[in-house]
Motif scaffolding. Structure first.
Motif, PDB file in Angstrom:
ATOM      1  N   SER A  45      -7.224   7.457  -0.300  1.00 60.37           N
ATOM      2  CA  SER A  45      -5.798   7.451  -0.863  1.00 60.37           C
ATOM      3  C   SER A  45      -5.779   8.651  -1.659  1.00 60.37           C
ATOM      4  O   SER A  45      -4.627   9.465  -1.693  1.00 60.37           O
ATOM      5  CB  SER A  45      -5.330   6.516  -1.406  1.00 60.37           C
ATOM      6  OG  SER A  45      -5.257   5.271  -0.599  1.00 60.37           O
ATOM      7  N   LYS A  46      -6.585   8.945  -2.568  1.00 61.98           N
ATOM      8  CA  LYS A  46      -6.529  10.065  -3.526  1.00 61.98           C
ATOM      9  C   LYS A  46      -6.672  11.531  -2.770  1.00 61.98           C
ATOM     10  O   LYS A  46      -5.983  12.252  -3.162  1.00 61.98           O
ATOM     11  CB  LYS A  46      -7.833  10.099  -4.514  1.00 61.98           C
ATOM     12  CG  LYS A  46      -7.740   8.841  -5.344  1.00 61.98           C
ATOM     13  CD  LYS A  46      -9.042   8.996  -6.548  1.00 61.98           C
ATOM     14  CE  LYS A  46      -9.081   7.975  -7.343  1.00 61.98           C
ATOM     15  NZ  LYS A  46     -10.161   8.090  -8.316  1.00 61.98           N
ATOM     16  N   LEU A  68       1.964   1.536  -5.890  1.00 61.47           N
ATOM     17  CA  LEU A  68       1.889   0.468  -5.038  1.00 61.47           C
ATOM     18  C   LEU A  68       0.680  -0.418  -5.323  1.00 61.47           C
ATOM     19  O   LEU A  68      -0.451   0.217  -5.616  1.00 61.47           O
ATOM     20  CB  LEU A  68       1.753   1.135  -3.599  1.00 61.47           C
ATOM     21  CG  LEU A  68       3.189   1.706  -2.946  1.00 61.47           C
ATOM     22  CD1 LEU A  68       2.798   2.343  -1.458  1.00 61.47           C
ATOM     23  CD2 LEU A  68       4.222   0.781  -2.772  1.00 61.47           C
ATOM     24  N   PRO A  69       0.677  -1.691  -5.140  1.00 58.27           N
ATOM     25  CA  PRO A  69      -0.430  -2.695  -5.687  1.00 58.27           C
ATOM     26  C   PRO A  69      -1.654  -2.599  -4.766  1.00 58.27           C
ATOM     27  O   PRO A  69      -2.654  -2.886  -5.305  1.00 58.27           O
ATOM     28  CB  PRO A  69       0.227  -4.012  -5.688  1.00 58.27           C
ATOM     29  CG  PRO A  69       1.496  -4.072  -4.714  1.00 58.27           C
ATOM     30  CD  PRO A  69       1.855  -2.498  -4.736  1.00 58.27           C
ATOM     31  N   GLY A  75      -1.195   2.060   2.918  1.00 60.05           N
ATOM     32  CA  GLY A  75      -1.346   2.545   4.302  1.00 60.05           C
ATOM     33  C   GLY A  75       0.023   2.405   4.953  1.00 60.05           C
ATOM     34  O   GLY A  75       0.344   3.568   5.849  1.00 60.05           O
ATOM     35  N   GLN A  76       0.889   1.449   4.747  1.00 66.69           N
ATOM     36  CA  GLN A  76       2.057   1.373   5.343  1.00 66.69           C
ATOM     37  C   GLN A  76       2.958   2.569   4.695  1.00 66.69           C
ATOM     38  O   GLN A  76       3.909   3.085   5.469  1.00 66.69           O
ATOM     39  CB  GLN A  76       2.723  -0.009   5.059  1.00 66.69           C
ATOM     40  CG  GLN A  76       1.911  -1.282   5.760  1.00 66.69           C
ATOM     41  CD  GLN A  76       2.614  -2.355   5.062  1.00 66.69           C
ATOM     42  OE1 GLN A  76       3.267  -2.789   4.257  1.00 66.69           O
ATOM     43  NE2 GLN A  76       2.351  -3.488   5.781  1.00 66.69           N
ATOM     44  N   PHE A  77       2.778   2.879   3.422  1.00 61.81           N
ATOM     45  CA  PHE A  77       3.638   4.051   2.936  1.00 61.81           C
ATOM     46  C   PHE A  77       3.272   5.330   3.701  1.00 61.81           C
ATOM     47  O   PHE A  77       4.214   6.079   4.020  1.00 61.81           O
ATOM     48  CB  PHE A  77       3.252   4.124   1.391  1.00 61.81           C
ATOM     49  CG  PHE A  77       3.884   5.298   0.701  1.00 61.81           C
ATOM     50  CD1 PHE A  77       5.247   5.051   0.000  1.00 61.81           C
ATOM     51  CD2 PHE A  77       3.558   6.803   0.908  1.00 61.81           C
ATOM     52  CE1 PHE A  77       5.695   6.272  -0.548  1.00 61.81           C
ATOM     53  CE2 PHE A  77       4.128   7.751   0.250  1.00 61.81           C
ATOM     54  CZ  PHE A  77       5.370   7.491  -0.184  1.00 61.81           C
ATOM     55  N   ILE A  78       1.993   5.651   3.873  1.00 66.95           N
ATOM     56  CA  ILE A  78       1.669   6.808   4.675  1.00 66.95           C
ATOM     57  C   ILE A  78       2.323   6.898   5.844  1.00 66.95           C
ATOM     58  O   ILE A  78       2.696   7.823   6.442  1.00 66.95           O
ATOM     59  CB  ILE A  78       0.112   6.870   4.689  1.00 66.95           C
ATOM     60  CG1 ILE A  78      -0.379   6.998   3.513  1.00 66.95           C
ATOM     61  CG2 ILE A  78      -0.293   7.883   5.603  1.00 66.95           C
ATOM     62  CD1 ILE A  78      -2.088   7.091   3.162  1.00 66.95           C
ATOM     63  N   GLU A  79       2.428   5.727   6.838  1.00 67.03           N
ATOM     64  CA  GLU A  79       2.806   5.546   8.083  1.00 67.03           C
ATOM     65  C   GLU A  79       4.280   5.915   8.087  1.00 67.03           C
ATOM     66  O   GLU A  79       4.840   6.482   8.752  1.00 67.03           O
ATOM     67  CB  GLU A  79       2.546   4.166   8.668  1.00 67.03           C
ATOM     68  CG  GLU A  79       3.076   4.132  10.053  1.00 67.03           C
ATOM     69  CD  GLU A  79       2.834   2.731  10.925  1.00 67.03           C
ATOM     70  OE1 GLU A  79       3.441   2.435  11.786  1.00 67.03           O
ATOM     71  OE2 GLU A  79       2.128   1.965   9.986  1.00 67.03           O
TER      72      GLU A  79
END
Length: 508
Positions: A45-46, A68-69, A75-79
């Motif tokens: 993520s970094k 995000l927690p 992962g959903q954000f990236i998608e």
């Protein structure tokens, strides 16, 4: 009723106070629990946040992602991040994402140096945001630039007609390798606005991508073409799949360098096209490489040439040539010039490898530029750089083959430098003469129209001749100039050919 008020109100206030204190404590506890439950950013993520999308993620998106927690949420954000940028959700591929990753890979390939990955460099940043420039020019000589006042090799990128209409039509970025490490640092950013160069804040740039462009357009890359030319230079192989002619002329430049216009002409009949409706599209790349006597590269440039013609226009151009001009800046000396013309649609190429000698035009005493011969109806079709408007216009019309038809009007252009000034008047006095020669025999001597004396040490001559009385054959034109203040003279010669006039109804 009034006597009970003072007792009731404090009780109510106390109850409310207890309620809010308890609610705040619960809120703090919930935040503390959420903070304790929040998963730290993984290395993946970094890397995605700090390296992969650092140039295109918005501040708001970055803040949301960091808070995000869980990794599942990230992962959903990236998608979702990539889906929002997909220009055509109906296709299986996300064209935006593919192009973005492709640019990162190419930035790492072309601009990485000294342990610095290419995407982290200034050139890598602009390549990722804007894609490959329309033109790149590399002056690899280590000298102080009058433009940037920085010492070291210089690379200039030019963009125009970017997809975002909010950006200037023309953008120019100047990068300088100040320490000779290969890491070119952004030195200057210019925008062309109504004929004026103005400063432009590069922080205003966003990712530029037009998914509707065809594959050939998307895959063009001037840096790839420079690499391809290096291979051609190494093997010294000549390709004639795209025949062309060129003219190279030396004029006085700045910083004791010569300004060397290069004019290329390519027969329209030899150019591949891509047809769409009634329009014919052309897509070429001109790549130039100049090396000195020891074989060191001192100048490189790669320029894309894209234009279209209607069927009617093209029919009238098939017996003419596409013309393009650009400018080189070279110190006096002997060089080897390598040219590569690439058709982006068919992959066909044409090459030339020729020696070039650049004179010293800043020495004491009168000096002359090269002579430029042109026909009055010649015009450049390609985009040209207006660095010196009068000179650029004259050179853009150059007849690179130096072949004229009997009856043509031939224009002669050249410049004279380092004239002396009269001690009394402070003015120059100069005269010129044209001598036409065939087979070593002088046919005619024609004085040039007089030039009014001025306080300038440089001047220009431009004269036209109607070639009615000349028979077909090979000729030499000599231009001789005399500085009347010093009595010193200088001359130049140029060969040319005259052919029979075109007969009505005949093919070229």
């Amino acid at each position: 009723m009034k006597g009970k008020g003072p007792v009731f109100i404090p009780c109510l206030t106390l109850i409310a106070a207890c309620f809010f204190v308890g609610d705040a404590a619960a809120f703090r506890n919930r935040r503390s629990e959420a903070a304790q439950a929040k998963e730290p950013l993984s290395e993946a993520s970094k890397q995605w946040l700090e390296e992969v999308v650092s140039y295109i993620i918005t501040p708001r998106e970055k803040d949301v992602f960091i808070n995000l927690p869980t990794e599942l949420d990230r992962g959903q954000f990236i998608e979702t991040f990539w889906k929002k940028r997909d220009p055509n959700p109906q296709t299986a591929e996300n064209e935006f994402k593919l192009e973005y990753y492709r640019r990162i890979a190419l930035a790492n390939k072309f601009f990485g140096t000294g342990g610095i990955p290419g995407w982290r460099t200034d050139r890598g940043r602009f390549y990722i945001l804007l894609g490959p420039p329309k033109e790149i020019e590399r002056d690899l000589t280590s000298s102080v630039s009058a433009l940037t006042m920085s010492q070291g090799p210089k690379e200039t990128w030019q963009y125009w007609d970017l997809p975002n209409p909010k950006l200037p039509y023309n953008l120019e970025f100047v990068f300088v390798d100040k320490f000779g490490t290969g890491n070119y640092v952004l030195e200057q950013t210019l925008r062309m606005d109504q004929g004026r160069n103005e400063a432009f804040d590069p922080n205003d740039l966003t990712f530029q991508f037009d998914y509707l462009e065809n594959v050939a357009e998307a895959m063009k890359n001037p840096f790839e073409n420079l690499e391809k030319l290096k291979g051609v230079i190494t093997t010294q192989v000549t390709y004639n799949l795209i025949p062309f002619q060129y003219g190279l002329f030396s004029f006085k430049g700045m910083e004791k360098k010569a300004l060397v216009p290069l004019v290329v002409s390519i027969p329209y009949a030899s150019l591949p096209t891509k047809r769409s409706g009634f329009d014919y599209f052309f897509s070429l790349n001109l790549t130039v490489n100049v090396s000195n006597t020891p074989g060191q590269v001192v100048f490189e440039a790669s320029k894309d040439l894209n234009f279209k013609k209607t069927a009617t226009e093209l029919a009238g151009l098939l017996d003419t040539s596409f013309r393009f001009q650009t400018f080189l800046s070279l110190e006096p000396g002997d060089y080897r010039l390598h040219l590569l013309i690439l058709d982006n649609y068919s992959g066909k190429i044409g090459t030339s490898h020729q020696p070039v000698s650049v004179p010293d035009l800043s020495a004491d005493g009168p000096a002359m530029s090269d002579i430029v011969l042109s026909t009055e109806d010649a015009r450049p079709e390609g985009r040209s750089e207006g660095k010196t408007e009068g000179l650029g216009t004259a050179v853009s019309r150059a007849n690179t083959e130096r072949v004229f038809r009997a009856g043509d009007e031939m224009s002669v252009f050249f410049e004279v430098y380092n004239l002396s000034l009269n001690e009394t008047t402070g003015l120059n006095r100069v005269k010129a003469e044209y001598v036409f020669i065939q087979a070593g025999k002088t046919l005619a001597r024609i004085p040039a129209p007089p030039i009014e004396p001025s306080a300038q040490k440089d001047c220009r001559f431009r004269t036209s001749f109607l070639l009615k009385s000349f028979e077909p054959g090979d000729y030499v034109l000599r231009a001789a100039v005399t500085d009347e203040n010093s009595g010193r003279s200088v001359s130049r010669e140029i060969p040319f050919t005259i052919v029979a006039p075109k007969q009505p109804g005949s093919t070229p």
